[in-house]
Scaffold this motif. Sequence first.
Motif, short mmCIF file in Angstrom:
data_model
loop_
_atom_site.label_atom_id
_atom_site.label_comp_id
_atom_site.label_asym_id
_atom_site.label_seq_id
_atom_site.Cartn_x
_atom_site.Cartn_y
_atom_site.Cartn_z
N VAL A 61 0.16 4.20 1.09
CA VAL A 61 -0.33 4.94 1.93
C VAL A 61 0.12 4.48 3.38
O VAL A 61 0.84 5.22 4.06
N CYS A 62 -0.04 3.16 3.58
CA CYS A 62 0.29 2.56 5.03
C CYS A 62 1.54 1.61 5.01
O CYS A 62 1.76 1.13 5.77
N CYS A 121 -4.29 -0.27 -0.22
CA CYS A 121 -5.06 -1.24 0.45
C CYS A 121 -6.34 -0.92 0.63
O CYS A 121 -6.81 0.08 0.68
N CYS A 141 0.71 -1.05 0.06
CA CYS A 141 -0.02 -0.02 -0.15
C CYS A 141 1.05 1.37 0.06
O CYS A 141 1.89 1.39 0.66
N CYS A 193 -7.15 1.80 3.14
CA CYS A 193 -6.73 3.24 2.61
C CYS A 193 -7.92 3.55 1.72
O CYS A 193 -8.17 4.65 1.76
#
Length: 73
Positions: free
Chosen positions: A10-11, A28, A8, A31
């Motif tokens: 983002v995370c 993911c 992902c 997110c």
Amino acid sequence: MAFPIRVCAVCSEEFELNPDKPGFANRCPACSETEDAKPVTKASRGADERQSLKEANEARRRAMRELLYRKDS
Ligand SMILES: [Zn+2]
């Protein structure tokens, strides 16, 4: 059938890239959901960023002004 594993953006969590997964291919499901389902959170976060940017600009401007005044006097 196994789906390709992606990380992902983002995370940084690994997730299976399900073709039916909504949202971005590099995010993911959690997110993607956050972005899609909570536009208010996104907007307020943007406002916070704008606010801190504004404060940073003001602090910089104040420092510049003090520098100029000190030079003048
Ligand atoms: Zn994520």
